[in-house]
Design a protein around this motif. Structure first.
Motif, PDB file in Angstrom:
ATOM      1  N   VAL A 150       0.838  -1.196   0.000  1.00 58.68           N
ATOM      2  CA  VAL A 150       0.000   0.000   0.000  1.00 58.68           C
ATOM      3  C   VAL A 150       0.875   1.250   0.000  1.00 58.68           C
ATOM      4  CG1 VAL A 150      -1.691   1.301   1.347  1.00 58.68           C
ATOM      5  CG2 VAL A 150      -1.931  -1.173   1.094  1.00 58.68           C
ATOM      6  N   ASN A 214      -7.780   2.471  -1.001  1.00 55.08           N
ATOM      7  CA  ASN A 214      -7.053   2.421  -2.276  1.00 55.08           C
ATOM      8  C   ASN A 214      -7.926   2.325  -3.517  1.00 55.08           C
ATOM      9  OD1 ASN A 214      -4.139   2.486  -1.615  1.00 55.08           O
ATOM     10  ND2 ASN A 214      -4.626   0.666  -0.422  1.00 55.08           N
ATOM     11  N   ARG A 217      -7.277   5.300  -5.658  1.00 58.03           N
ATOM     12  CA  ARG A 217      -5.842   5.288  -5.975  1.00 58.03           C
ATOM     13  C   ARG A 217      -5.551   4.283  -7.087  1.00 58.03           C
ATOM     14  NH1 ARG A 217      -4.318   5.109  -1.081  1.00 58.03           N
ATOM     15  NH2 ARG A 217      -3.998   7.370  -0.980  1.00 58.03           N
TER      16      ARG A 217
END
Length: 284
Positions: A150, A214, A217
């Protein structure tokens, strides 16, 4: 009865504080290895973060333009006892890479008490690489495991041009799904308390769960060179996370290793893992 009710209410309010406290503590295991075991020369390196923590790591030069940053996961270190990141460093070095290995904040020999799910970790590593490679002499790859994966995704999002490729082994995609799952599994806190736990994390510990998510992202990184690795028996990053990734980025490049658990693929299947990894690294 009122006292009992008040006691139960107080427990309900304070127990999540304790849970967040416990689940965000780092792990300072002793560093017992060094790249000298590879027969390689190396440097002990360090970096002071914006908030004053001293981080420790290794730089293993190899005389090429290729460099890799290897990032362990939560509870690990550059020892690589959990994921095999130390042995993977040797493999990368054998492939001609300059290798940077670091203990994330609150891990190994690096200072700090608390993790931040990649948020401050990514800022730390970006600052460190800027110091180490101020002239931008190297073509960088990042290879991370779990929280390190991550962290790698966050770094790539912030400076996409600096990092040519990212290998993300067992990253969570939807942090809310992960947190609800682990709050129940580790602390018997029902999913409906996720909002309150998030409030506690932000206001008591400075952790914003939204920053650790995420989905958006991965959508932003959809056209970038990112390889996502998953393990079929992973109880932390489950198949649900893989489905969320495909929803965020249908064209995401993924590998699934069968029969192994969380970040176990390299340790359990080193030849298959590095064989597939090499194809990704060498493909333009």
């Amino acid at each position: 009865m009122k006292l009992l009710f008040a006691a139960l209410l107080l427990f309900a309010l304070l127990y999540p504080v304790y849970v967040v406290h416990k689940q965000t503590l780092g792990s300072h295991e002793k560093i017992e290895k060094s790249p000298a075991e590879w027969g390689a020369e190396y440097e002990d390196i360090e970096f002071k973060t914006e908030d004053g923590l001293m981080l420790k790591g290794w730089w293993v030069p190899n005389g090429s333009a290729k460099a890799v940053l290897l990032l362990h996961g939560n509870g690990g270190s550059r020892n690589g006892f959990t994921s095999g990141v130390f042995e993977l460093g040797k493999w990368y070095h054998d492939q001609g890479y300059n290798v940077m290995m670091a203990d994330l904040r609150a891990h190994g020999e690096s200072e700090g008490e608390r993790i931040t799910f990649g948020v401050k970790e990514s800022k730390d590593m970006l600052g460190w690489i800027e110091k180490l490679d101020a002239k931008k002499s190297y073509l960088w790859t990042i290879h991370g495991f779990s929280m390190g994966a991550v962290t790698a995704l966050m770094m790539k999002e912030k400076e996409p041009a600096r990092f040519e490729k990212v290998v993300a082994d067992a990253p969570w995609i939807d942090f809310e799904i992960l947190a609800k799952q682990e709050l129940w599994r580790r602390a018997n806190l029902p999913p409906l308390l996720y909002g309150y736990v998030g409030f506690v994390a932000k206001n008591f510990f400075g952790l914003d769960f939204k920053e650790a998510d995420n989905k958006e992202r991965c959508k932003k990184l959809c056209k970038e060179r990112v390889l996502y690795i998953f393990e079929s028996e992973d109880r932390l990053v489950t198949k649900t996370q893989q489905k969320v990734l495909k929803e965020s980025c249908p064209k995401a490049q993924t590998l699934l290793f069968e029969g192994v658990g969380h970040v176990d693929a390299f340790k359990q299947m080193p030849h298959e893992y590095t064989g597939r990894l090499k194809i990704f690294l060498e493909t333009e």
